[in-house]
Design a protein around this motif. Structure first.
Motif, mmCIF file in Angstrom:
data_model
loop_
_atom_site.group_PDB
_atom_site.id
_atom_site.type_symbol
_atom_site.label_atom_id
_atom_site.label_comp_id
_atom_site.label_asym_id
_atom_site.label_seq_id
_atom_site.Cartn_x
_atom_site.Cartn_y
_atom_site.Cartn_z
ATOM 1 N N HIS A 36 0.829 -1.212 0.000
ATOM 2 C CA HIS A 36 0.000 0.000 0.000
ATOM 3 C C HIS A 36 0.867 1.266 0.000
ATOM 4 O O HIS A 36 2.081 1.235 0.159
ATOM 5 N N GLY A 37 0.179 2.377 -0.175
ATOM 6 C CA GLY A 37 0.864 3.659 -0.266
ATOM 7 C C GLY A 37 1.060 4.324 1.076
ATOM 8 O O GLY A 37 0.918 3.753 2.133
ATOM 9 N N GLY A 38 1.373 5.599 0.991
ATOM 10 C CA GLY A 38 1.613 6.412 2.174
ATOM 11 C C GLY A 38 2.971 7.092 2.113
ATOM 12 O O GLY A 38 3.141 8.039 1.337
ATOM 13 N N PRO A 39 3.938 6.617 2.884
ATOM 14 C CA PRO A 39 3.881 5.516 3.856
ATOM 15 C C PRO A 39 2.835 5.761 4.954
ATOM 16 O O PRO A 39 2.666 6.897 5.380
ATOM 17 N N GLY A 40 2.168 4.679 5.338
ATOM 18 C CA GLY A 40 1.254 4.741 6.449
ATOM 19 C C GLY A 40 -0.214 4.689 6.096
ATOM 20 O O GLY A 40 -1.060 4.802 6.982
ATOM 21 N N ALA A 41 -0.550 4.518 4.794
ATOM 22 C CA ALA A 41 -1.960 4.548 4.408
ATOM 23 C C ALA A 41 -2.717 3.308 4.865
ATOM 24 O O ALA A 41 -3.935 3.353 5.050
ATOM 25 N N GLY A 42 -2.040 2.190 5.026
ATOM 26 C CA GLY A 42 -2.719 0.959 5.396
ATOM 27 C C GLY A 42 -3.357 0.280 4.196
ATOM 28 O O GLY A 42 -3.647 0.912 3.185
ATOM 29 N N ALA A 43 -3.568 -1.027 4.303
ATOM 30 C CA ALA A 43 -4.114 -1.817 3.199
ATOM 31 C C ALA A 43 -5.628 -1.808 3.241
ATOM 32 O O ALA A 43 -6.239 -1.719 4.304
ATOM 33 N N MET A 44 -6.231 -1.905 2.052
ATOM 34 C CA MET A 44 -7.682 -1.997 1.936
ATOM 35 C C MET A 44 -8.041 -3.234 1.121
ATOM 36 O O MET A 44 -7.178 -3.877 0.538
ATOM 37 N N ALA A 45 -9.328 -3.531 1.051
ATOM 38 C CA ALA A 45 -9.769 -4.807 0.482
ATOM 39 C C ALA A 45 -9.682 -4.864 -1.036
ATOM 40 O O ALA A 45 -9.851 -5.934 -1.618
ATOM 41 N N GLY A 46 -9.416 -3.740 -1.710
ATOM 42 C CA GLY A 46 -9.436 -3.721 -3.160
ATOM 43 C C GLY A 46 -8.472 -4.682 -3.817
ATOM 44 O O GLY A 46 -8.721 -5.154 -4.939
ATOM 45 N N HIS A 47 -7.369 -5.025 -3.146
ATOM 46 C CA HIS A 47 -6.382 -5.922 -3.750
ATOM 47 C C HIS A 47 -6.975 -7.292 -4.049
ATOM 48 O O HIS A 47 -6.530 -7.982 -4.974
ATOM 49 N N ARG A 48 -8.011 -7.693 -3.295
ATOM 50 C CA ARG A 48 -8.614 -9.016 -3.501
ATOM 51 C C ARG A 48 -9.367 -9.100 -4.822
ATOM 52 O O ARG A 48 -9.530 -10.180 -5.386
ATOM 53 N N ARG A 49 -9.842 -7.958 -5.298
ATOM 54 C CA ARG A 49 -10.653 -7.952 -6.513
ATOM 55 C C ARG A 49 -9.808 -8.030 -7.782
ATOM 56 O O ARG A 49 -10.360 -8.145 -8.879
ATOM 57 N N ARG A 50 -8.496 -7.971 -7.652
ATOM 58 C CA ARG A 50 -7.636 -7.958 -8.839
ATOM 59 C C ARG A 50 -7.159 -9.349 -9.237
ATOM 60 O O ARG A 50 -6.476 -9.493 -10.238
ATOM 61 N N ILE A 51 -7.490 -10.356 -8.459
ATOM 62 C CA ILE A 51 -7.017 -11.707 -8.760
ATOM 63 C C ILE A 51 -8.155 -12.579 -9.242
ATOM 64 O O ILE A 51 -9.333 -12.244 -9.092
ATOM 65 N N ASP A 52 -7.787 -13.729 -9.817
ATOM 66 C CA ASP A 52 -8.730 -14.818 -10.064
ATOM 67 C C ASP A 52 -8.678 -15.702 -8.822
ATOM 68 O O ASP A 52 -7.704 -16.443 -8.626
ATOM 69 N N PRO A 53 -9.680 -15.645 -7.943
ATOM 70 C CA PRO A 53 -9.579 -16.335 -6.657
ATOM 71 C C PRO A 53 -9.536 -17.850 -6.778
ATOM 72 O O PRO A 53 -9.150 -18.538 -5.829
ATOM 73 N N ARG A 54 -9.909 -18.392 -7.930
ATOM 74 C CA ARG A 54 -9.838 -19.845 -8.115
ATOM 75 C C ARG A 54 -8.408 -20.295 -8.381
ATOM 76 O O ARG A 54 -8.052 -21.439 -8.095
ATOM 77 N N ARG A 55 -7.585 -19.370 -8.920
ATOM 78 C CA ARG A 55 -6.253 -19.768 -9.372
ATOM 79 C C ARG A 55 -5.125 -19.037 -8.651
ATOM 80 O O ARG A 55 -3.983 -19.496 -8.693
ATOM 81 N N GLN A 56 -5.423 -17.898 -8.030
ATOM 82 C CA GLN A 56 -4.384 -17.070 -7.426
ATOM 83 C C GLN A 56 -4.715 -16.752 -5.976
ATOM 84 O O GLN A 56 -5.856 -16.926 -5.525
ATOM 85 N N GLN A 57 -3.712 -16.288 -5.262
ATOM 86 C CA GLN A 57 -3.955 -15.766 -3.924
ATOM 87 C C GLN A 57 -3.430 -14.334 -3.842
ATOM 88 O O GLN A 57 -2.386 -14.001 -4.408
ATOM 89 N N ALA A 58 -4.196 -13.479 -3.186
ATOM 90 C CA ALA A 58 -3.823 -12.087 -2.973
ATOM 91 C C ALA A 58 -3.379 -11.917 -1.534
ATOM 92 O O ALA A 58 -4.088 -12.326 -0.602
ATOM 93 N N ILE A 59 -2.231 -11.305 -1.345
ATOM 94 C CA ILE A 59 -1.653 -11.121 -0.009
ATOM 95 C C ILE A 59 -1.363 -9.637 0.195
ATOM 96 O O ILE A 59 -0.878 -8.954 -0.715
ATOM 97 N N THR A 60 -1.669 -9.143 1.372
ATOM 98 C CA THR A 60 -1.277 -7.790 1.725
ATOM 99 C C THR A 60 -1.030 -7.720 3.221
ATOM 100 O O THR A 60 -1.330 -8.666 3.960
ATOM 101 N N PHE A 61 -0.481 -6.596 3.674
ATOM 102 C CA PHE A 61 -0.302 -6.371 5.105
ATOM 103 C C PHE A 61 -0.226 -4.872 5.355
ATOM 104 O O PHE A 61 0.080 -4.088 4.451
#
Length: 308
Positions: A36-61
């Motif tokens: 995520h940006g900032g520094p310090g902005a924190g992660a949001m749920a949007g990263h999950r929508r960019r993957i194919d959940p059947r074939r990929q995994q999305a990770i953030t922190f």
């Protein structure tokens, strides 16, 4: 998109820090890390929508000192000197090992692109591809532009910004704010965070569809952001000046650089210079500001293309 299975947790990484992380999608599939940006902005749920959940995994922190990670930077100013880019690179490696990921595609926006590039240059063997938008390296020149030179574009707002904190003659504004945000008086810190937030909200305001960012007007998020941004910017991202000269370390790693033509806070020249120094990379300049739907769509396509 159907509900994506979500795994969350907390990872101690030393120096008194505990990182919040989440992984979504197919935990046996190729991993896509979002920084995520900032520094310090924190992660949001949007990263999950960019993957194919059947074939990929999305990770953030949430990076150390912000979001759901603990402690928050303003709450432990004594730990701020341990919050550096090398430390965050170690955090990424600790998370990768914890989740059992061998290699991953690393994606990010704004400050997240600086961290992604620094991480990839330190551990190219762990990176399968890079997908970056609102590209920055947090170099001294970029920091000077966004905090000083851009006053020529927004002179009336910059004057308020420049006079909101005390500084001796010759001190850079970013250093004055970094110092004010470590002041022992909480009232001084709050005033500095509010003034910094007003400037941040203005210098990204030329993109289509811009609206004020509530994060810059809500405490404690504003205070976390201002503390970490000024800390990192006053140190040129703890290595930002070296990133361009180390692009040879990414030889053989595919990458997509996406940047807004109207991103006046981070002119497109940075993305262009990185592209020229990175054979095999793709550069997309879109008619947006500091991120937007076109940039996000191009990143989603890059993530899909990574599956082959």
């Amino acid at each position: 998109m159907p509900d994506v299975p979500l795994h969350t947790g907390r990872l101690p990484v030393g120096d008194g820090n505990e990182l919040y992380f989440e992984a979504a999608g197919n935990r046996r599939g190729p991993a896509v890390l979002w920084l995520h940006g900032g520094p310090g902005a924190g992660a949001m749920a949007g990263h999950r929508r960019r993957i194919d959940p059947r074939r990929q995994q999305a990770i953030t922190f949430d990076h150390r000192g912000c979001g759901r990670s603990r402690p928050l930077a303003p709450d432990r100013l004594d730990l701020l000197d341990t919050n550096t880019t090398p430390a965050q690179i170690e955090d990424i490696e600790a998370l990768r090992a914890h989740l059992g990921v061998e290699r991953w595609m690393v994606t990010g926006a704004s400050w997240g692109t600086t961290l992604a590039l620094a991480y990839a240059q330190a551990h190219p063997e762990r990176v399968s591809a890079l997908g970056l938008f609102a590209v920055t390296t947090t170099s001294t020149a970029e920091v000077e532009w966004v905090t000083e030179a851009m006053g020529r574009v927004f002179p009336e707002v910059w004057h308020e910004f420049a006079t909101a904190v005390e500084r001796p003659p010759g001190e850079r504004l970013v250093d004055a704010y970094a110092r004010a945000l470590r002041h022992p008086d909480a009232a001084v810190r709050r005033r500095a965070a509010a003034a910094w937030g007003r400037w941040e909200d203005v210098h990204v305001s030329l993109g289509p569809g811009w609206e004020p960012d509530p994060r810059w007007h809500t405490s404690p998020t504003r205070d976390v952001l201002a503390t970490l941004v000024t800390h990192y910017w006053s140190h040129s991202g703890f290595g930002g000046d070296q990133i361009l000269g180390r692009m040879d370390r990414l030889a053989g790693i595919p990458g997509v650089l996406i940047h807004g033509r109207r991103d006046i806070s981070g002119p497109a020249v940075t993305a262009w210079e990185l592209h020229r120094a990175w054979p095999g990379s793709e550069l997309h300049i879109v008619d947006e500001g500091h991120g937007g739907p076109a940039a996000s769509a191009l990143l989603t396509r890059a993530i899909a293309d990574s599956l082959g």
